[in-house]
Scaffold this motif. Sequence first.
Motif, PDB file in Angstrom:
ATOM      1  N   SER A  36       0.824  -1.206   0.000  1.00  0.00           N
ATOM      2  CA  SER A  36       0.000   0.000   0.000  1.00  0.00           C
ATOM      3  C   SER A  36       0.860   1.258   0.000  1.00  0.00           C
ATOM      4  O   SER A  36       2.028   1.235   0.402  1.00  0.00           O
ATOM      5  N   THR A  37       0.250   2.352  -0.419  1.00  0.00           N
ATOM      6  CA  THR A  37       0.938   3.634  -0.339  1.00  0.00           C
ATOM      7  C   THR A  37       1.206   4.004   1.125  1.00  0.00           C
ATOM      8  O   THR A  37       2.150   4.731   1.415  1.00  0.00           O
ATOM      9  N   VAL A  38       0.419   3.465   2.037  1.00  0.00           N
ATOM     10  CA  VAL A  38       0.662   3.691   3.468  1.00  0.00           C
ATOM     11  C   VAL A  38       2.023   3.103   3.848  1.00  0.00           C
ATOM     12  O   VAL A  38       2.822   3.750   4.538  1.00  0.00           O
ATOM     13  N   THR A  39       2.299   1.898   3.392  1.00  0.00           N
ATOM     14  CA  THR A  39       3.582   1.250   3.662  1.00  0.00           C
ATOM     15  C   THR A  39       4.726   2.045   3.041  1.00  0.00           C
ATOM     16  O   THR A  39       5.760   2.251   3.686  1.00  0.00           O
ATOM     17  N   LEU A  40       4.527   2.516   1.816  1.00  0.00           N
ATOM     18  CA  LEU A  40       5.585   3.306   1.175  1.00  0.00           C
ATOM     19  C   LEU A  40       5.846   4.585   1.963  1.00  0.00           C
ATOM     20  O   LEU A  40       7.003   4.966   2.164  1.00  0.00           O
ATOM     21  N   GLU A  41       4.791   5.239   2.425  1.00  0.00           N
ATOM     22  CA  GLU A  41       4.950   6.456   3.236  1.00  0.00           C
ATOM     23  C   GLU A  41       5.740   6.155   4.507  1.00  0.00           C
ATOM     24  O   GLU A  41       6.617   6.931   4.902  1.00  0.00           O
ATOM     25  N   GLU A  42       5.418   5.032   5.165  1.00  0.00           N
ATOM     26  CA  GLU A  42       6.132   4.672   6.388  1.00  0.00           C
ATOM     27  C   GLU A  42       7.616   4.437   6.111  1.00  0.00           C
ATOM     28  O   GLU A  42       8.479   4.904   6.850  1.00  0.00           O
ATOM     29  N   GLN A  43       7.902   3.723   5.030  1.00  0.00           N
ATOM     30  CA  GLN A  43       9.297   3.431   4.725  1.00  0.00           C
ATOM     31  C   GLN A  43      10.050   4.687   4.291  1.00  0.00           C
ATOM     32  O   GLN A  43      11.183   4.902   4.729  1.00  0.00           O
ATOM     33  N   ILE A  44       9.448   5.492   3.471  1.00  0.00           N
ATOM     34  CA  ILE A  44      10.106   6.734   3.044  1.00  0.00           C
ATOM     35  C   ILE A  44      10.398   7.608   4.253  1.00  0.00           C
ATOM     36  O   ILE A  44      11.488   8.164   4.381  1.00  0.00           O
ATOM     37  N   GLY A  45       9.427   7.730   5.152  1.00  0.00           N
ATOM     38  CA  GLY A  45       9.617   8.544   6.344  1.00  0.00           C
ATOM     39  C   GLY A  45      10.788   8.075   7.189  1.00  0.00           C
ATOM     40  O   GLY A  45      11.616   8.880   7.641  1.00  0.00           O
ATOM     41  N   GLY A  46      10.872   6.778   7.399  1.00  0.00           N
ATOM     42  CA  GLY A  46      11.950   6.231   8.219  1.00  0.00           C
ATOM     43  C   GLY A  46      13.318   6.423   7.600  1.00  0.00           C
ATOM     44  O   GLY A  46      14.265   6.880   8.260  1.00  0.00           O
ATOM     45  N   TRP A  47      13.442   6.099   6.326  1.00  0.00           N
ATOM     46  CA  TRP A  47      14.741   6.212   5.676  1.00  0.00           C
ATOM     47  C   TRP A  47      15.124   7.660   5.416  1.00  0.00           C
ATOM     48  O   TRP A  47      16.304   8.016   5.474  1.00  0.00           O
ATOM     49  N   SER A  48      14.152   8.518   5.162  1.00  0.00           N
ATOM     50  CA  SER A  48      14.450   9.947   4.986  1.00  0.00           C
ATOM     51  C   SER A  48      14.957  10.550   6.285  1.00  0.00           C
ATOM     52  O   SER A  48      15.874  11.375   6.281  1.00  0.00           O
ATOM     53  N   ALA A  49      14.358  10.147   7.404  1.00  0.00           N
ATOM     54  CA  ALA A  49      14.823  10.629   8.706  1.00  0.00           C
ATOM     55  C   ALA A  49      16.270  10.208   8.950  1.00  0.00           C
ATOM     56  O   ALA A  49      17.076  10.993   9.466  1.00  0.00           O
ATOM     57  N   LEU A  50      16.593   8.986   8.554  1.00  0.00           N
ATOM     58  CA  LEU A  50      17.974   8.513   8.697  1.00  0.00           C
ATOM     59  C   LEU A  50      18.916   9.379   7.863  1.00  0.00           C
ATOM     60  O   LEU A  50      19.972   9.795   8.335  1.00  0.00           O
ATOM     61  N   ALA A  51      18.521   9.678   6.635  1.00  0.00           N
ATOM     62  CA  ALA A  51      19.361  10.499   5.755  1.00  0.00           C
ATOM     63  C   ALA A  51      19.529  11.909   6.322  1.00  0.00           C
ATOM     64  O   ALA A  51      20.635  12.461   6.312  1.00  0.00           O
ATOM     65  N   ARG A  52      18.458  12.482   6.849  1.00  0.00           N
ATOM     66  CA  ARG A  52      18.527  13.843   7.399  1.00  0.00           C
ATOM     67  C   ARG A  52      19.371  13.908   8.665  1.00  0.00           C
ATOM     68  O   ARG A  52      19.937  14.952   8.974  1.00  0.00           O
ATOM     69  N   SER A  53      19.460  12.805   9.390  1.00  0.00           N
ATOM     70  CA  SER A  53      20.220  12.812  10.642  1.00  0.00           C
ATOM     71  C   SER A  53      21.691  12.450  10.441  1.00  0.00           C
ATOM     72  O   SER A  53      22.459  12.445  11.414  1.00  0.00           O
ATOM     73  N   ALA A  54      22.083  12.154   9.220  1.00  0.00           N
ATOM     74  CA  ALA A  54      23.475  11.776   8.954  1.00  0.00           C
ATOM     75  C   ALA A  54      24.413  12.918   9.334  1.00  0.00           C
ATOM     76  O   ALA A  54      24.173  14.073   8.980  1.00  0.00           O
ATOM     77  N   LYS A  55      25.464  12.588  10.054  1.00  0.00           N
ATOM     78  CA  LYS A  55      26.400  13.601  10.558  1.00  0.00           C
ATOM     79  C   LYS A  55      27.686  13.690   9.741  1.00  0.00           C
ATOM     80  O   LYS A  55      28.446  14.643   9.889  1.00  0.00           O
ATOM     81  N   THR A  56      27.949  12.688   8.920  1.00  0.00           N
ATOM     82  CA  THR A  56      29.174  12.694   8.128  1.00  0.00           C
ATOM     83  C   THR A  56      28.827  12.399   6.674  1.00  0.00           C
ATOM     84  O   THR A  56      27.771  11.822   6.381  1.00  0.00           O
ATOM     85  N   PRO A  57      29.718  12.770   5.749  1.00  0.00           N
ATOM     86  CA  PRO A  57      29.467  12.429   4.341  1.00  0.00           C
ATOM     87  C   PRO A  57      29.299  10.917   4.119  1.00  0.00           C
ATOM     88  O   PRO A  57      28.463  10.495   3.331  1.00  0.00           O
TER      89      PRO A  57
END
Length: 139
Positions: A36-57
């Motif tokens: 479902s698009t709900v699942t895609l939203e959940e996964q995008i949210g989680g992985w995007s948060a990981l990318a935004r919190s990255a502290k090093t290149p």
Amino acid sequence: MATFLLDTDTLSLHQRNQPQVLAAVDNHATDQLCVSTVTLEEQIGGWSALARSAKTPLAEEHAAMLLAALVVSWNRFAIAPMTIPARTQFDLLVSAKLNVKHNDLRIAAIAKELGAIVVTRNRRDFGRVPGLILEDWSL
């Protein structure tokens, strides 16, 4: 022919190469499988948060590679959107006060609208939804 809607947890198990889930997915025709698009939203949210919190290149590159792999992994499945009829079903489920998280109710509503079987390990919550058929492919 049955349609199977994988919930977020089951899709994650597939993406992590869990043997039983991989085998079950491989045993079904592509046109039987969806997320479902709900699942895609959940996964995008989680992985995007990981990318935004990255502290090093390096951490940023790692997160970007994981996000890219995630998107590619969705190619195996049809995408089931939250339609107006599914939204109506969702509203009915919310009003039934089933004590189930809203995203799970959204997935359940999409499954009910499609007449799909929900593939999940979460029988406790999805099992509260009347008329919903469940399977656990992780066993």
